[in-house]
Scaffold this active site. Structure first.
Site, mmCIF file in Angstrom:
data_model
loop_
_atom_site.group_PDB
_atom_site.id
_atom_site.type_symbol
_atom_site.label_atom_id
_atom_site.label_comp_id
_atom_site.label_asym_id
_atom_site.label_seq_id
_atom_site.Cartn_x
_atom_site.Cartn_y
_atom_site.Cartn_z
ATOM 1 N N GLY A 164 2.056 10.486 4.948
ATOM 2 C CA GLY A 164 2.106 8.976 4.341
ATOM 3 C C GLY A 164 1.315 7.964 5.088
ATOM 4 O O GLY A 164 1.723 7.674 6.265
ATOM 5 N N TYR A 176 -7.440 14.873 -4.042
ATOM 6 C CA TYR A 176 -6.327 14.146 -3.975
ATOM 7 C C TYR A 176 -6.821 12.583 -4.665
ATOM 8 O O TYR A 176 -7.719 12.335 -4.410
ATOM 9 C CB TYR A 176 -6.039 13.783 -2.599
ATOM 10 C CG TYR A 176 -4.897 12.868 -2.380
ATOM 11 C CD1 TYR A 176 -3.606 13.971 -1.903
ATOM 12 C CD2 TYR A 176 -4.770 11.712 -1.927
ATOM 13 C CE1 TYR A 176 -2.548 13.247 -1.658
ATOM 14 C CE2 TYR A 176 -3.475 11.023 -1.610
ATOM 15 C CZ TYR A 176 -2.439 11.896 -1.564
ATOM 16 O OH TYR A 176 -1.279 11.611 -1.156
ATOM 17 N N SER A 177 -5.770 12.185 -5.476
ATOM 18 C CA SER A 177 -6.240 10.961 -6.161
ATOM 19 C C SER A 177 -4.700 10.304 -6.618
ATOM 20 O O SER A 177 -3.805 10.732 -7.287
ATOM 21 C CB SER A 177 -6.863 11.247 -7.569
ATOM 22 O OG SER A 177 -6.930 10.086 -8.392
ATOM 23 N N ASN A 178 -4.455 9.009 -6.201
ATOM 24 C CA ASN A 178 -3.341 8.094 -6.099
ATOM 25 C C ASN A 178 -3.334 7.870 -7.805
ATOM 26 O O ASN A 178 -2.081 7.586 -8.042
ATOM 27 C CB ASN A 178 -3.553 6.991 -5.331
ATOM 28 C CG ASN A 178 -3.177 7.237 -4.049
ATOM 29 O OD1 ASN A 178 -2.204 7.632 -3.238
ATOM 30 N ND2 ASN A 178 -4.339 7.465 -3.228
ATOM 31 N N SER A 209 2.345 7.804 1.540
ATOM 32 C CA SER A 209 2.208 8.854 0.228
ATOM 33 C C SER A 209 3.280 9.889 0.484
ATOM 34 O O SER A 209 3.533 10.780 -0.312
ATOM 35 C CB SER A 209 0.953 9.703 0.438
ATOM 36 O OG SER A 209 -0.165 8.533 0.031
#
Length: 400
Positions: A347, A196-198, A97
């Site tokens: 990440g 948090y959301s990809n 990330s």
């Protein structure tokens, strides 16, 4: 449990020290060596050794510190268990990330070029993604809310497990977005809190492509990689192998492949980066990451007013996992360290865990990397945070 989250949690481990020795009065990368440079490298090496200390199964660790023009690093353990290759600072790895800061920088460059506004809505920019009953059929979501994870959109990672077949399977972006938009929002009103959301960053990827008529890879190469000379950084979506010398990533794959040989020490280097896309597919090195963040924070990639917004248009991250983030800006975390606030990102990719900390002016930096993670939330990643925070903070020093 969310697939990416559980893949990204650290379980530290055993290994032997393998730090490169400086030669001829200079650091290993050719930079100037201070009088206490050897002491600093010994300190970083000791911290890396702590991360891989028995009885934990973590194969290797790397810490790279920069203070102005002075560079130091410490490594421990191995980058490849089968070959016994020692961990080195020049090896490539999957950055997870940390990719989000790169994606956000491209988006903000489009804002600087007046091709996009932070208050533009996804519904206007991507009308074909608004379908009856899906998550975008509700209240409007803005570009800003995608960048700072306040959209409330479901994280597609949470829904991947039923679709999983093999480590190297290709995940089309449209499939991943579809998984994210098919589920209800985490909260109904965008902008009211952090989650948090990809999925947010896959939608940003699509917006960049629509506005520029070029895919995100091309934009990254032209706007960031080439101008900064990031020769060891790439964005490989369809390729499961890593070109050149690289770190191998390891994980316990029992939840995914219970019959795999050596499932608790499985080499997952070939896990398809398409699973992450614009939210986490970057391959890079510690030096390239430090170079990118320093250039960004020194104003080489964004005009001053947009860099300021990237760092200060933050939302509280109460309830977020360790390390202790106090806020999230536009593609950038704000971390609370023992020596003041630090800016950067963490990440998590299958088999890899990376964090980058920077002072506000980019002068002080720490890149930390390890090549193991577990499928269970053990909380041991706090030990990794403790080790590399010490690498970032000189005793009693407050960063600018």
């Amino acid at each position: 449990m969310a697939l990416a989250l559980v893949l990204g949690l650290l379980t530290p481990s055993a290994g032997t020290a393998a730090a490169e020795r400086p030669r001829d009065g200079r650091t290993a990368d050719g930079g100037p060596r201070t009088a206490d440079g050897g002491r600093e490298e010994a300190r970083l090496r000791a911290l890396a050794e702590r991360v891989v200390a028995a009885p934990n199964p973590n194969p290797g660790a790397l810490l790279l510190a920069r203070d102005g023009s002075h560079h130091s690093h410490g490594t421990a353990g191995v980058a490849d268990r089968a070959a016994g290759t020692p961990m080195r600072r020049d090896l490539k790895f999957r950055a997870g990330s940390v990719t989000k800061t790169f994606t956000a920088t491209v988006v903000l460059q489009l804002v600087a070029e007046h091709r996009l506004r932070l208050d533009d809505t996804v519904q206007r920019l991507l009308p074909d993604q608004v379908l009856p009953g899906n998550a975008l059929s509700g209240p409007p979501v803005t570009v800003r809310q995608l960048l700072n994870h306040t959209s409330g959109l479901y994280d597609y990672i949470d829904g991947l497990l039923p679709h999983f077949r093999t480590l190297d399977q290709y995940w089309p972006r449209e499939q991943l977005i579809g998984i994210g938009l098919a589920e209800p929002r985490y909260f109904p009103e965008p902008g009211t809190r952090f989650r948090y959301s990809n999925t947010n960053y896959l939608l940003l990827d699509l917006i960049v492509e629509r506005l520029t008529d070029r895919d995100l890879r091309t934009n990254l190469e032209r706007r960031i990689f080439a101008p900064l000379g990031l020769r060891d950084t790439s964005y490989p979506l369809a390729k499961t192998t890593i070109d050149g010398a690289h770190v191998h990533g390891y994980a316990d794959v029992t939840p995914l492949l219970p019959d795999a040989p050596g499932a608790t020490r499985y080499d997952v280097t070939g896990f398809s980066p398409s699973e992450a896309g614009a939210s986490g597919a970057l391959v890079t090195t510690a030096d390239d990451l430090a170079r990118f963040y320093r250039a960004l924070l020194r104003g080489r990639l964004l005009p001053a007013h947009l860099l300021h917004r990237m760092l200060t248009d933050t939302v509280p991250t109460t309830g977020a996992a360790a390390p202790p983030a106090v806020g999230y800006g536009l593609g950038m975390y704000v971390y609370a360290t023992d020596c003041g606030l630090a800016y950067g990102h963490g990440g998590s990719a299958p088999g890899y865990l990376t964090y980058v900390l920077n002072s506000r002016d980019g002068r002080e930096q720490l890149v930390a990397h390890t090549n193991w993670n577990s499928f269970t939330d053990t909380g041991i990643d706090k030990d990794f945070w403790a080790a590399f925070q010490q690498g970032y903070c000189d005793p009693g020093t407050v960063k600018p």
